[in-house]
Design an enzyme around this catalytic site. Structure first.
Site, short mmCIF file in Angstrom:
data_model
loop_
_atom_site.label_atom_id
_atom_site.label_comp_id
_atom_site.label_asym_id
_atom_site.label_seq_id
_atom_site.Cartn_x
_atom_site.Cartn_y
_atom_site.Cartn_z
N ASP A 47 0.82 -1.11 0.01
CA ASP A 47 -0.06 -0.03 0.10
C ASP A 47 0.82 1.20 -0.03
O ASP A 47 1.55 1.45 0.91
CB ASP A 47 -1.06 -0.10 1.26
CG ASP A 47 -1.86 1.31 1.32
OD1 ASP A 47 -2.84 1.21 0.23
OD2 ASP A 47 -1.78 2.10 1.87
N TYR A 52 3.36 9.86 0.74
CA TYR A 52 4.27 9.18 1.62
C TYR A 52 5.88 9.56 1.51
O TYR A 52 6.68 9.33 2.11
CB TYR A 52 4.02 7.65 1.79
CG TYR A 52 2.75 7.27 2.18
CD1 TYR A 52 1.90 8.18 2.81
CD2 TYR A 52 2.47 6.07 1.81
CE1 TYR A 52 0.65 7.81 3.30
CE2 TYR A 52 1.04 5.41 2.42
CZ TYR A 52 0.05 6.54 2.85
OH TYR A 52 -1.27 6.28 3.29
N LYS A 81 -2.09 6.18 -4.27
CA LYS A 81 -3.20 7.22 -4.03
C LYS A 81 -2.98 8.62 -4.53
O LYS A 81 -1.61 9.06 -4.50
CB LYS A 81 -3.37 7.28 -2.49
CG LYS A 81 -3.46 5.86 -1.98
CD LYS A 81 -3.83 6.01 -0.39
CE LYS A 81 -3.64 4.65 0.43
NZ LYS A 81 -2.54 4.48 0.76
N HIS A 114 -7.07 10.01 -2.45
CA HIS A 114 -6.58 9.94 -1.04
C HIS A 114 -7.53 10.44 0.07
O HIS A 114 -7.73 9.78 1.03
CB HIS A 114 -5.10 10.22 -0.84
CG HIS A 114 -4.56 9.73 0.19
ND1 HIS A 114 -2.90 9.74 -0.03
CD2 HIS A 114 -4.79 9.22 1.61
CE1 HIS A 114 -2.37 8.97 1.22
NE2 HIS A 114 -3.66 8.96 2.05
N1 NDP Z 1 -5.49 6.14 3.25
C1 NDP Z 1 -5.17 6.95 4.27
O1 NDP Z 1 -5.43 7.91 4.44
C2 NDP Z 1 -4.19 6.20 5.10
C3 NDP Z 1 -3.58 4.88 4.89
N2 NDP Z 1 -2.75 4.37 5.69
C4 NDP Z 1 -2.33 3.17 5.44
O2 NDP Z 1 -2.26 2.03 6.29
C5 NDP Z 1 -0.90 1.53 6.80
C6 NDP Z 1 -0.88 1.31 8.20
O3 NDP Z 1 -1.40 2.32 8.83
P1 NDP Z 1 -0.49 2.87 10.02
O4 NDP Z 1 -1.02 4.11 10.52
O5 NDP Z 1 0.80 2.94 9.49
O6 NDP Z 1 -0.63 2.10 11.41
P2 NDP Z 1 -0.58 0.57 11.80
O7 NDP Z 1 -1.94 0.52 12.51
O8 NDP Z 1 -0.30 -0.36 10.71
O9 NDP Z 1 0.52 0.50 12.80
C7 NDP Z 1 2.03 0.78 12.61
C8 NDP Z 1 2.72 0.67 13.91
O10 NDP Z 1 2.75 -0.28 14.52
C9 NDP Z 1 3.97 -0.96 14.70
N3 NDP Z 1 3.62 -2.29 14.35
C10 NDP Z 1 3.73 -2.80 13.41
N4 NDP Z 1 3.41 -4.25 13.95
C11 NDP Z 1 3.32 -4.52 14.96
C12 NDP Z 1 3.16 -5.62 15.91
N5 NDP Z 1 2.91 -6.58 15.22
N6 NDP Z 1 3.10 -5.46 17.04
C13 NDP Z 1 3.58 -4.28 17.58
N7 NDP Z 1 3.62 -2.85 16.91
C14 NDP Z 1 3.54 -3.32 15.40
C15 NDP Z 1 4.84 -0.24 13.52
O11 NDP Z 1 6.06 -0.24 14.11
P3 NDP Z 1 7.31 -0.87 13.23
O12 NDP Z 1 7.39 -0.47 12.06
O13 NDP Z 1 8.45 -0.36 14.10
O14 NDP Z 1 7.04 -2.17 13.42
C16 NDP Z 1 4.25 1.19 13.44
O15 NDP Z 1 4.60 2.10 14.46
C17 NDP Z 1 -0.26 2.92 6.51
O16 NDP Z 1 1.00 2.59 6.47
C18 NDP Z 1 -0.58 3.11 5.21
O17 NDP Z 1 -0.14 2.46 4.19
C19 NDP Z 1 -2.58 4.83 7.10
C20 NDP Z 1 -3.19 6.02 7.41
C21 NDP Z 1 -4.30 6.74 6.52
C1 LIG Z 2 -2.04 16.40 10.11
C2 LIG Z 2 -3.02 15.54 9.45
C3 LIG Z 2 -2.59 14.33 8.70
C4 LIG Z 2 -3.69 13.47 8.61
C5 LIG Z 2 -3.13 11.91 8.38
C6 LIG Z 2 -3.15 11.65 7.35
C7 LIG Z 2 -2.74 10.17 6.92
C8 LIG Z 2 -2.53 9.97 5.83
C9 LIG Z 2 -1.77 8.63 5.42
O1 LIG Z 2 -2.05 7.90 4.38
#
Ligand code: NDP
Ligand SMILES: CCCCCC/C=C/C=O
Length: 318
Positions: A47, A52, A81, A114
């Site tokens: 993803d 990013y 996105k 996005h």
């Molecule tokens: N469309 C949108 O607007 C959005 C899309 N996204 C997408 O979704 C993805 C995931 O969401 P995100 O907000 O990154 O958060 P997640 O819920 O995936 O959490 C990620 C965090 O959890 C930690 N982590 C990962 N695996 C574990 C585990 N098994 N046990 C404990 N901690 C863990 C990671 O640290 P570490 O790397 O050190 O393991 C990181 O700090 C994003 O990366 C992105 O691709 C996210 C937000 C907004």
């Molecule tokens: C400071 C606001 C940012 C909102 C979060 C956007 C996350 C995007 C990941 O895709």
């Protein structure tokens, strides 16, 4: 409930791998290795997003994986996105081309708007004066043209409320295949889940672990229900959250750049959460973590408050 939920079928007929590697806040210098580790461990879904800022490094990693024969392009599902600053009909085609160049591929499996938010082209900060009214029907027509061209094999949206999705469905020639939204046991998106299901739009869950290590600092992994289920199944809290998402019918996009956690997050296909334990998740207090406060303003842009962004008077019941 079969334990092996490897894919979900989209309204295009394509099969989206149920667990994808998230790449938001996967830092330059480590994101390439994380993608390589994930693919070698068996991930088939990555993803990405232009915003990013790491698509070039992901592209380099993909190129090497293809050259080394670790995986073929057609075995992968790659999502990206359309950034907020490109959320206008005239910018869509070039935005996709830029992403394809950076990722060094010639098509995306899925391209998403996005956010239902537009900021002025060239804006880099969160100055509210940069917020502009998006032309979502117009942008969607440009997305449909990408779908027709085959450069985006599926198109969809992200961060769209039930209302915004309904409005889009009313004008779309090609219905969105996916709505990617925040989804985890402490933000279950029940209403949106039902609506998407009724319309054949696949819900993909972002921040499925509630983004614990980032500035968002969600703590669903420490929730007692999650802990209790984890102990009973002999799995970790993260695996339980991901498994909950899969059993709800959502693809899940855990981000990790740590090799052990990348592998842990894919090890979710051997145990199901039985019905009696699954029912316990309804006890979890609900709260949205990613509120999008920066995308609303009392005078600038189209949304006066987060309730307008999400079309929801009850952003959280806390
Ligand atoms: N469309 C949108 O607007 C959005 C899309 N996204 C997408 O979704 C993805 C995931 O969401 P995100 O907000 O990154 O958060 P997640 O819920 O995936 O959490 C990620 C965090 O959890 C930690 N982590 C990962 N695996 C574990 C585990 N098994 N046990 C404990 N901690 C863990 C990671 O640290 P570490 O790397 O050190 O393991 C990181 O700090 C994003 O990366 C992105 O691709 C996210 C937000 C907004
Ligand atoms: C400071 C606001 C940012 C909102 C979060 C956007 C996350 C995007 C990941 O895709």
């Amino acid at each position: 409930m079969t334990a092996d939920i490897r894919y979900f079928e989209l309204n295009t007929g394509a099969k989206i791998p149920s667990v994808g590697l998230g790449t938001w806040q996967a830092e330059p210098g480590v994101v390439g290795d994380a993608v390589a580790t994930a693919i070698k461990a068996g991930y088939r879904h990555i993803d990405c997003a232009s915003i990013y800022g790491n698509e070039k490094e992901i592209g380099l990693a993909l190129k090497k994986l293809f050259e080394d024969g670790a995986v073929k392009r057609e075995e992968l599902w790659i999502t990206s996105k359309l950034a907020r600053s490109d959320n206008a009909p005239e910018y869509v085609q070039e935005a996709l081309n830029r992403t394809l160049r950076n990722l060094q591929i010639d098509y995306l499996d899925l391209y998403l708007i996005h956010w239902p938010v537009r900021i002025q082209k060239g804006s880099v900060d969160f100055n509210p004066e940069n917020l502009v009214q998006p032309d979502i029907p117009g942008t969607w027509r440009a997305m449909e043209a990408l779908y027709d061209s085959g450069k985006a094999r599926a198109i969809g949206i992200s961060n769209f409320s039930t209302k915004k999705l309904r409005d889009l469905l009313a004008v779309a020639r090609v219905p969105p295949a996916v709505n990617q939204v925040e989804c985890h046991p402490s933000w279950q998106q029940q209403k949106l889940h039902e609506f998407c299901k009724s319309k054949g739009v696949h819900l993909s869950g972002y921040s499925p672990l509630s983004s614990p290590g980032s500035w968002i600092k969600g703590d669903v992994l420490r929730h007692p229900v999650v802990g209790m289920v984890a102990r009973k199944l002999g799995k970790t809290p993260a695996q339980v959250c991901l498994r909950w998402g899969l059993q709800m019918g959502h693809s899940v996009l855990p981000k990790s750049t740590n090799e052990a956690r990348v592998k842990e997050n894919l090890d979710v296909f051997d145990r199901s959460i039985p019905e009696d334990l699954f029912a316990k998740f309804s006890e979890i207090v609900q709260a949205r973590l990613i509120r999008g406060d920066s995308f609303v303003h009392h005078t600038c842009g189209p949304y006066r408050c987060v309730e307008e962004l999400w079309d929801d008077k009850t952003i959280s019941n806390v």
